[in-house]
Motif scaffolding. Structure first.
Motif, PDB file in Angstrom:
ATOM      1  N   LEU A 195      -9.231  -4.928   6.906  1.00  0.00           N
ATOM      2  CA  LEU A 195      -8.522  -3.608   7.713  1.00  0.00           C
ATOM      3  C   LEU A 195      -7.807  -4.641   8.732  1.00  0.00           C
ATOM      4  CD1 LEU A 195     -11.472  -1.634   8.769  1.00  0.00           C
ATOM      5  CD2 LEU A 195      -9.402  -0.306   7.726  1.00  0.00           C
ATOM      6  N   TRP A 235     -17.639   3.721  12.897  1.00  0.00           N
ATOM      7  CA  TRP A 235     -16.752   4.483  11.401  1.00  0.00           C
ATOM      8  C   TRP A 235     -16.895   5.935  11.947  1.00  0.00           C
ATOM      9  CZ3 TRP A 235     -17.173  -0.065   8.187  1.00  0.00           C
ATOM     10  CH2 TRP A 235     -16.456  -1.264   8.465  1.00  0.00           C
ATOM     11  N   THR A 291     -11.576   4.853  13.831  1.00  0.00           N
ATOM     12  CA  THR A 291     -11.524   3.860  11.980  1.00  0.00           C
ATOM     13  C   THR A 291     -11.980   5.249  10.770  1.00  0.00           C
ATOM     14  OG1 THR A 291     -10.804   2.158  12.614  1.00  0.00           O
ATOM     15  CG2 THR A 291     -12.199   2.379  10.383  1.00  0.00           C
ATOM     16  N   LYS A 292     -11.331   5.584   9.907  1.00  0.00           N
ATOM     17  CA  LYS A 292     -11.973   6.730   8.922  1.00  0.00           C
ATOM     18  C   LYS A 292     -11.723   6.485   7.526  1.00  0.00           C
ATOM     19  CE  LYS A 292     -10.170  10.533  10.025  1.00  0.00           C
ATOM     20  NZ  LYS A 292      -8.972  12.175   9.197  1.00  0.00           N
ATOM     21  N   SER A 308       0.718   6.551  -1.195  1.00  0.00           N
ATOM     22  CA  SER A 308      -0.331   5.708  -0.287  1.00  0.00           C
ATOM     23  C   SER A 308      -0.526   4.412  -0.302  1.00  0.00           C
ATOM     24  CB  SER A 308      -1.107   6.561   0.317  1.00  0.00           C
ATOM     25  OG  SER A 308      -2.309   6.384   1.221  1.00  0.00           O
ATOM     26  N   THR A 317      -4.659  -5.357   6.672  1.00  0.00           N
ATOM     27  CA  THR A 317      -3.776  -4.196   6.836  1.00  0.00           C
ATOM     28  C   THR A 317      -3.004  -3.863   7.912  1.00  0.00           C
ATOM     29  OG1 THR A 317      -5.292  -3.288   5.558  1.00  0.00           O
ATOM     30  CG2 THR A 317      -3.888  -1.499   6.258  1.00  0.00           C
ATOM     31  N   ASN A 318      -3.959  -4.075   9.090  1.00  0.00           N
ATOM     32  CA  ASN A 318      -3.203  -3.076  10.377  1.00  0.00           C
ATOM     33  C   ASN A 318      -3.209  -4.489  11.349  1.00  0.00           C
ATOM     34  OD1 ASN A 318      -4.294  -0.654  10.151  1.00  0.00           O
ATOM     35  ND2 ASN A 318      -6.746  -1.280  11.288  1.00  0.00           N
ATOM     36  N   ASN A 363      -6.112  11.459   5.194  1.00  0.00           N
ATOM     37  CA  ASN A 363      -5.446  10.211   6.179  1.00  0.00           C
ATOM     38  C   ASN A 363      -6.320   9.388   6.415  1.00  0.00           C
ATOM     39  OD1 ASN A 363      -3.286   8.626   5.376  1.00  0.00           O
ATOM     40  ND2 ASN A 363      -2.554   8.784   7.997  1.00  0.00           N
ATOM     41  N   VAL A 423      -2.262   2.808   1.241  1.00  0.00           N
ATOM     42  CA  VAL A 423      -3.765   3.085   2.302  1.00  0.00           C
ATOM     43  C   VAL A 423      -4.868   1.871   1.468  1.00  0.00           C
ATOM     44  CG1 VAL A 423      -5.181   4.569   0.515  1.00  0.00           C
ATOM     45  CG2 VAL A 423      -6.006   4.334   2.309  1.00  0.00           C
ATOM     46  N   ASP A 479      -8.154   5.500   6.462  1.00  0.00           N
ATOM     47  CA  ASP A 479      -7.958   4.294   7.189  1.00  0.00           C
ATOM     48  C   ASP A 479      -7.747   2.972   6.184  1.00  0.00           C
ATOM     49  OD1 ASP A 479      -6.863   4.886   9.575  1.00  0.00           O
ATOM     50  OD2 ASP A 479      -8.787   5.148  10.227  1.00  0.00           O
ATOM     51  N   LEU A 480      -9.321   3.579   5.293  1.00  0.00           N
ATOM     52  CA  LEU A 480      -9.584   2.766   4.126  1.00  0.00           C
ATOM     53  C   LEU A 480     -10.482   3.877   3.104  1.00  0.00           C
ATOM     54  CD1 LEU A 480     -10.959  -0.979   3.935  1.00  0.00           C
ATOM     55  CD2 LEU A 480     -12.467   0.747   3.095  1.00  0.00           C
TER      56      LEU A 480
END
Length: 237
Positions: free
Chosen positions: A116, A26, A2-3, A71, A119-120, A45, A73, A47-48
């Motif tokens: 997260l 992370w 996770t970025k 985006s 979102t996922n 790009n 995001v 993830d959050l």
């Protein structure tokens, strides 16, 4: 991995969040101003994004608006602004959640995890808990507990609570909530204002003090939102 991109010009905040985020394994990215943040959003790009609103060049609100053009995001605002109008504006321009300074790093971690998951769409558990299990929702049993005591909700009250609790911080208009009641065959009551009555009754049942609610919050001029903080172990109590 996770970025997560942290956008803030205060070194101490970056260091504190980095220490907590690294414990979660992370991958952490940093930006100290808005221009750098927009560049990293495009190149990395993430993830959050954790986004401070008070930046030295362009505002965090502008960064959020520009990011939203390209985006989806997830964005958590980190702000010293605490007035309701400021917070509402942040949600309107595209932020998904907000944390007001001074903040607890642990709360930020919990909010990141919750966002997260939503979102996922990895939240597969049948149970949701909030505010250290003060409020629990069992989706299979359609059962709600406050401090481990079962609360008797009407079908419409349950639908409203579950809809809002599934996305803490999201603002729902009366029209949105009326649609939640109707979408699976619920009775059409005719007026969006009927939602106010449902909300009033729901508060009496789920809040310790309905005059000072912590779960069912009014967003003046817009509607309602769920204010509970998701428990870290929502998949199982």
């Amino acid at each position: 991995m996770t970025k997560i991109l942290i956008v803030d010009d205060e070194k101490i905040i970056l260091e504190v969040l980095e220490a907590y985020f690294e414990k979660e394994n992370w991958d952490i990215l940093f930006a100290s101003n808005g221009i750098e943040a927009l560049k990293k959003v495009k190149e990395e790009n993430p993830d959050l994004i954790i986004l401070d609103l008070m930046l030295p060049d362009i505002s965090g609100e502008e960064v959020c608006s520009l990011t939203r053009k390209n985006s989806n995001v997830p964005i958590i605002m980190l702000t010293a602004k605490s007035t309701e109008d400021d917070l509402i504006n942040g949600i309107v321009i595209g932020a998904d959640d907000y944390v007001t300074k001074p903040f607890s790093p642990r709360e930020v971690v919990v909010r990141v995890k919750a966002l997260l998951r939503r979102t996922n769409k990895t939240e597969t558990g049948s149970q949701l808990g909030f505010n250290n299990r003060k409020l629990k929702i069992d989706k299979l049993k359609k059962e709600v507990k406050q401090n481990d005591q079962i609360i008797g909700l009407t079908p419409n009250e349950y639908k409203l609570l579950l809809s809002m609790a599934s996305y803490p911080g999201r603002v729902y208009s009366r029209s949105d909530l009326l649609g939640k009641i109707q979408e699976d065959g619920g009775y059409f009551e005719g007026y969006e204002r009927s939602i106010d009555t449902h909300i009033k009754n729901l508060r009496k049942k789920v809040e310790t003090d309905s005059r000072h609610p912590e779960f069912i919050l009014t967003v003046f001029g817009m509607g309602y939102k769920f204010g509970g903080v998701p428990d870290e172990d929502n998949a199982s109590f």
